[in-house]
Design an enzyme around this catalytic site. Structure first.
Site, short mmCIF file in Angstrom:
data_model
loop_
_atom_site.label_atom_id
_atom_site.label_comp_id
_atom_site.label_asym_id
_atom_site.label_seq_id
_atom_site.Cartn_x
_atom_site.Cartn_y
_atom_site.Cartn_z
NE ARG A 187 -2.18 1.95 2.98
CZ ARG A 187 -2.43 1.80 4.62
NH1 ARG A 187 -2.67 1.05 5.10
NH2 ARG A 187 -1.38 2.72 5.08
CG HIS A 197 -6.57 3.15 5.50
ND1 HIS A 197 -7.25 1.19 5.08
CD2 HIS A 197 -7.82 2.92 6.14
CE1 HIS A 197 -7.81 1.28 4.83
NE2 HIS A 197 -8.28 2.28 6.08
CE1 TYR A 212 -0.01 3.28 9.39
CE2 TYR A 212 -1.04 4.64 9.86
CZ TYR A 212 -0.91 4.14 8.88
OH TYR A 212 -1.46 3.66 7.37
C1 LIG Z 1 -15.62 -5.38 9.72
C2 LIG Z 1 -14.84 -3.81 9.83
N1 LIG Z 1 -14.52 -3.90 10.51
C3 LIG Z 1 -13.76 -2.61 10.83
C4 LIG Z 1 -13.49 -1.91 9.41
C5 LIG Z 1 -12.71 -0.41 9.08
N2 LIG Z 1 -11.42 -0.65 8.43
C6 LIG Z 1 -11.23 -0.10 6.95
S1 LIG Z 1 -10.24 -0.81 5.92
C7 LIG Z 1 -9.56 -1.54 7.86
C8 LIG Z 1 -8.43 -2.04 7.10
C9 LIG Z 1 -8.24 -2.77 5.88
O1 LIG Z 1 -7.40 -3.75 5.82
P1 LIG Z 1 -7.23 -4.59 4.25
O2 LIG Z 1 -8.60 -6.24 4.89
O3 LIG Z 1 -5.73 -5.54 4.71
O4 LIG Z 1 -7.52 -3.36 3.62
P2 LIG Z 1 -6.10 -2.69 2.61
O5 LIG Z 1 -7.57 -1.50 3.25
O6 LIG Z 1 -5.31 -2.66 3.17
O7 LIG Z 1 -6.74 -2.72 1.42
C10 LIG Z 1 -9.78 -1.60 8.70
C11 LIG Z 1 -9.66 -2.35 9.78
C12 LIG Z 1 -14.17 -2.44 8.51
N3 LIG Z 1 -14.70 -1.46 7.32
N4 LIG Z 1 -15.01 -3.40 8.25
#
Ligand SMILES: Cc1ncc(C[n+]2csc(CCOP(=O)(O)OP(=O)(O)O)c2C)c(N)n1
Ligand SMILES: Cc1ncc(C[n+]2csc(CCOP(=O)(O)OP(=O)(O)O)c2C)c(N)n1
Ligand SMILES: [Mg+2]
Ligand SMILES: [Mg+2]
Lengths: 326, 363, 326, 363
Positions: D256, D260, D269
């Site tokens: 990434r 985020h 971080y």
């Molecule tokens: C069920 C749920 N819990 C928490 C969140 C908040 N949240 C949004 S993105 C994220 C991290 C996701 O990480 P990853 O699966 O690695 O995907 P990336 O964002 O890196 O593409 C979180 C914790 C959410 N959207 N859905």
């Protein structure tokens, strides 16, 4: 005394609770080095270390379930669910386990945990970040549901929630996190749970609200005062168990009541308050009880969020209708 | 192209179907008197299980989930645990709860529909039965985290069924346990059925042990009807956990010889032949044969044991039937540490309803 | 016309729906060869084959989520959750996805699924088998919540639910599954959703109930008739959207209302009905609105289940108090 | 003791960091013009991504999740899909949605806070963005089940992140897909971070691909920044799915490169060095080098492409800004197929509120 925002007050209470009790641990997604996506846990990692400030894998059932396990085993976990839309999945563990552990074992085990989550709409975020699950949690036996509406009450009620020997769902009004500041003394004094707060006394009408809508309700009361109408404003603060005595006493005085919630109307917690009034306060009422609530639709994406949410105008309209009655 | 991960699942067995050692039994199983003690527990547990079924059939107990056929699994795991370890059982671990020190009276009260049955005098820290499949896997992570945080040499043991391995909470828990290297042993009691759903419909995975690979934790399969093997594998996993080596997933192969519960009729969905065949592999006879062969056990001892088991079980059943009915207060008095004022009127109203409303023992 | 039990009526409706529409599939734990733990899906496997009668792995989020996927892709899934205590975990998928798919895509996709689950207490089962999650589901935008109380209504409402182009949570009163029989014509005729059923007309008081409590409420009405009191009995049947018109019209006539639910009182769906009455029917009321509900405690294990549950006596006591008022 | 399961995880890569082929590229990648076409899509997507970020910064768009750095992953997967396959994306698959035919205007509307953005003209059957992590994994099982039931030769493709692999729903879905051998490809876009949580805190598993072993389904890792490798692995998985061979789990390794979302500040971080190093591995330059080396691409074409991308993106942004504001009716008119009578008064009340209440483009 420092002037702090609501989210800073949450942070102060967490810091205080962790300092005074080594059993208090904080867990959730991004609560560590990031300090939480809203910074509620800022600085805790540096101060209390990664054993007590726990970045979890992305798994809300685990977060809730392990908080239960920790609590049963004698810790005092404070778990964070990142946004309220991801808290629905936690209802299962809260209802089937957190709220039952003490009853199920007739007091042998207990579950002194807090599940914190930002709650409500108004910050124009992506989908699922604006939900109001308050009514669902407020229907769960064996738990408390607390929803502060100012920095000072956030501090005092969170301390009370953490010290409580039983599970507490602690909803934090996202929209108020940084909306205004208040002097908060970091005096380790908890506020009383299970009680409403009368924020403003008045004789003409009772306005009942909780969470972020308390803010709009107070604004409505101010506007009404300019018009010579004196509204009593009650912040419910603890939704479960509900302090009906305070609300009933107020309505006995004013004879009129408008209940304000930002949740979708049908089945919202406003219904529980209205039902209690209809059951125990009917004779005091000069006018129908009005509920001001969001529409019974899906929380829309940000472009329509302002139309969806109740606001001061809608509260005022309901009040005027109520005052004009009879 | 490169290979970035290689994994193996090992399976452990010492005794064959007839109780003959397939290979030298491990050191921890070389003391016959220890095995005899465990054998006695297995027989008592089965005797108790039969009594529960009888009480249910005669309307004196609620729905009950028999554990017949998995006594080696329960006693094997139970005997590997230490007193202040923490057990998180499902509804099918009655035998394991007995091994932990829960009393027959408590177990009868619980299955008779009375919460007082989960207020164990011993062990105070064990979890009550978890009915919602796999929810307790997440609790176990929290327990193990608390143990590790306080640097205690204790272990959490979480038992679940083959069906339970399909639940998301199991995987969230496995993964959490792996991440923090927690003192936690997951035992999958694979009895081949989840009510009417056979093991192969539950998952395309060749073994259930391999589910631990997803979380990067040591995983092993064991013959769950072989007391010696279960105990050995459990001891290894507990030792690893206790010494900071982290979690283990154990898949113990057994068979649900009974209906799912007393509310179920397994003949609707499974073959009598399959059940008959499974009886050949049941654990008690197997261990008995081994002990007889070893000269550590004889017919007279067997008869005396059966008689004593019968007496203990009868006495417990009588104590249960004589136990005073629960008061409606029971619904309120442990809802919170102190009953919030908002509910006190409800408590009074409930107390005013005739206590005679409390249902009889059939629940 | 055959005399059938409520669970047999459910089975008839499922069979009918699967016969008339090849897109209807049934899925859940033990719904295949076992015919469901309550036998609601008995015979479907033989008749429609394992592709359409699907024994799933033990995973409620999968069951709900895959039903959503099937529905979006054009099937008409009818998913069974084995007991209501295991349905709380489904709220997340129902609220965040099933109820939103149409809105989120502005009509491009839709989600015509039914989530069936036995609901309520009274059969003395183990823990978690006696829950009443009706109020929680009834608070979810974008879905319907239907809760029949007789074999005939179970048949007609389930057909309507399956044919509806949107998601329906269909709660079945476990206690009534085999309690009594009724003539049910397998005529493929659906009943109307979104409407209450007036089961008994009366002029003195309105009794409102749904699910298994309709049975006890009717018994109370019979007893009252012997005393010369004529109670109107309304079966809510569809909790979301709620047909307040019927209830308001009845209360306008009788001036008194008792609402009966077997859910824990605080935050139960009885509150929504009472709140609407307090808002739109206040002037009709001669007496406070009474709610008869379970206590705000954890559903106890079987020994105390009878004490926990509201019964005819408690309904009668509330009615008498209401009649004596004013 | 016996070994009852053996598993390997393979990893695939064709191009090195500099775009040099490590081994002969597969047949499906031997047509330079095809690769050039995909390269063009990648460049356009990045250009669009940058525009989104710019719009957000200037208050003309809501929170946005950039996909910079995963263009090979998205275009590789997208190019392996057929038109009537079904994509179930997260919020980070904007590029893949573009590849599927979703218009820039629609994507802008969505990220601008307007549901009309998910009413794609094309592809009508694709799912909208799923924000609740891993919930769509279960939907994908249902979609694939429906496809299989109707014996269609279509495939469901479900993309999730490394963080998503910790959610129970992912495991329930994997297991279901395995059980029914569904035409379903799970793609884990492992970009090493889940907001502030690094991959190693997310799981003790050495690879995320091995999570498929738990469900008994074929699982493979791939260099997600290597367009040729992603496309090849995706084509294989799609072909297996389409021909009845069942599901596959693909772990695609990427990084990434952005925060985020626009609401995040990753410098809080993570290390600048780590990010700088990751830029060395980004996919667009790598493919460009390969094409340049091959003589299939030149500087003039590159310049022309950038200019054209810029124009397309500008035009889309303008169309978005010119788009009429949503009406409050939008909240009601697709709540149900027909609005239940109970809500009609609410609709009227909402319509009566000034439409001017609708927020501006910033949401
Ligand atoms: C069920 C749920 N819990 C928490 C969140 C908040 N949240 C949004 S993105 C994220 C991290 C996701 O990480 P990853 O699966 O690695 O995907 P990336 O964002 O890196 O593409 C979180 C914790 C959410 N959207 N859905
Ligand atoms: C979450 C949840 N879903 C469904 C049930 C109903 N149920 C009780 S036991 C059971 C099967 C469990 O099978 P398995 O995990 O193999 O354990 P076993 O009963 O074979 O010991 C089911 C579906 C439940 N108790 N919890
Ligand atoms: Mg089993
Ligand atoms: Mg990631």
């Amino acid at each position: 005394m420092p002037q702090v925002t609501l989210v800073e007050a949450v942070n102060m209470a967490l810091t205080r609770a962790m300092s005074e009790d080594a059993g208090v641990v904080v867990l959730g997604e991004d609560v560590g080095v990031d300090g939480g996506v809203f910074r509620a846990t800022l600085g805790l990692l540096e101060r209390f270390g990664p054993q007590r400030v726990i970045d979890t894998p992305l798994a809300e059932q685990l977060i809730t379930g392990m908080a239960i396990g920790m609590a049963v085993e004698g810790l005092k976990p404070v778990a964070e669910i990142q946004f309220s839309g991801f808290a629905y999945i936690c209802i299962d563990q809260v209802l089937n386990h957190a709220g039952r552990m003490r009853h199920r074992t007739q007091g042998r085990l207990s579950c002194p945990m807090v599940l914190r989550t930002p709650c409500g709409a108004g910050i124009h975020p992506p989908e699922h970040h604006s939900e109001s699950p308050d009514a669902m949690f407020a229907h769960v036996p064996g738990i408390r549901v607390v929803y502060p509406s100012s920095p000072r009450r956030a501090y005092g009620l969170l301390l009370a929630a953490i010290r409580d020997p039983d599970p507490v769902v602690f909803l934090e009004p996202t929209r108020l996190y940084r909306l205004f500041k208040e002097e908060v003394d970091d005096d380790a004094k908890a506020l009383t749970l299970d009680t409403c707060f009368t924020l403003r006394e008045g004789s003409d009408i009772t306005l009942v609200a909780w969470g972020a809508m308390v803010h709009d309700t107070l604004q409505a009361a101010q506007r009404l005062e300019q018009e010579g109408v004196f509204a009593e404003v009650i912040d419910v603060a603890t939704l479960r168990p509900l302090d009906m005595d305070t609300i009933l006493a107020s309505v006995a005085k004013t004879g009129r009541c408008v209940i304000v919630t930002e949740a979708a109307r049908s089945g919202s917690f406003a219904a529980e308050i209205a039902a209690n009034l209809a059951e125990h306060g009917l004779l005091s009422l000069f006018a129908p009880i009005a509920r001001v609530a969001a529409y019974d639709v899906v929380v829309p994406l940000s472009r329509l969020e302002n139309v969806y949410l109740p606001d001061t105008e809608r509260i005022l309209a309901a009040v005027r209708k109520c005052l004009a009655f009879g | 192209m490169a290979i970035v991960g290689r994994f193996e699942i090992e399976s452990r067995q010492y005794l064959d179907l007839h109780g003959r050692a397939l290979e030298p039994v491990p050191a921890a199983a070389r003391e016959p008197q220890l095995l005899v003690g465990l054998y006695r527990q297995m027989v008592l547990a089965r005797s108790f299980d039969q009594k529960m079924l009888a009480l249910q059939r005669t309307g004196q107990l609620g729905t009950f989930a028999s554990g017949v056929g998995k006594e080696a699994l329960d006693i094997g795991v139970g005997s590997a645990m230490q007193r202040d370890d923490v057990l998180l059982p499902t509804y099918r671990e009655t035998t394991l709860q007995l091994a932990r020190g829960v009393s027959m009276l408590e177990l009868l009260l619980y299955w008779g529909g009375d919460e007082r049955g989960s207020d164990f005098a011993v062990p105070r820290g064990d979890f009550p039965v978890c009915i919602t499949i796999a929810a307790h896997c997440c609790h176990a992570v929290g327990v193990a985290y608390a143990i590790k945080l306080r640097q205690q040499a204790r272990v959490a043991v979480c038992v679940l069924g083959d069906g339970g391995t399909s639940k998301g909470e199991f995987h969230e828990a496995l993964n959490g346990a792996g991440t923090w290297r927690l003192p936690l042993v997951f035992v999958v009691a694979n009895n081949q059925w989840a009510i009417s759903v056979p093991r192969k419909v539950q998952s395309a995975a060749a073994t259930l042990a391999q589910k631990g690979i997803a979380a990067g934790i040591p995983s092993i399969q064991v013959d769950g009807n072989d007391l010696i093997a279960v105990r050995e594998v459990a001891l290894e996993a507990m030792a690893r956990a206790r010494s900071g080596g982290g979690p283990t997933l154990v898949e113990a192969l057994t068979y649900r010889l009974s209906d799912h519960t007393t509310a179920d009729d397994a003949t609707r969905y499974r073959n009598a032949d399959e059940v008959a065949e499974a009886w050949q592999r049941e654990p008690i006879g197997r261990l008995r044969n081994y002990l007889l062969e070893l000269g550590a056990w004889n017919k007279a001892e067997e008869e005396a044991l059966l008689k004593s088991c019968n007496e203990q079980v009868q006495a417990a059943a009588q104590a249960y039937l004589d136990h005073p009915a629960p008061s409606p207060a029971q619904m309120f008095d442990h809802l919170h540490a102190a009953l919030p004022a908002a509910w006190s009127a409800q408590r009074e109203a409930a107390m005013a309803r005739k206590t005679a409303d409390a249902a009889g023992h059939a629940g």
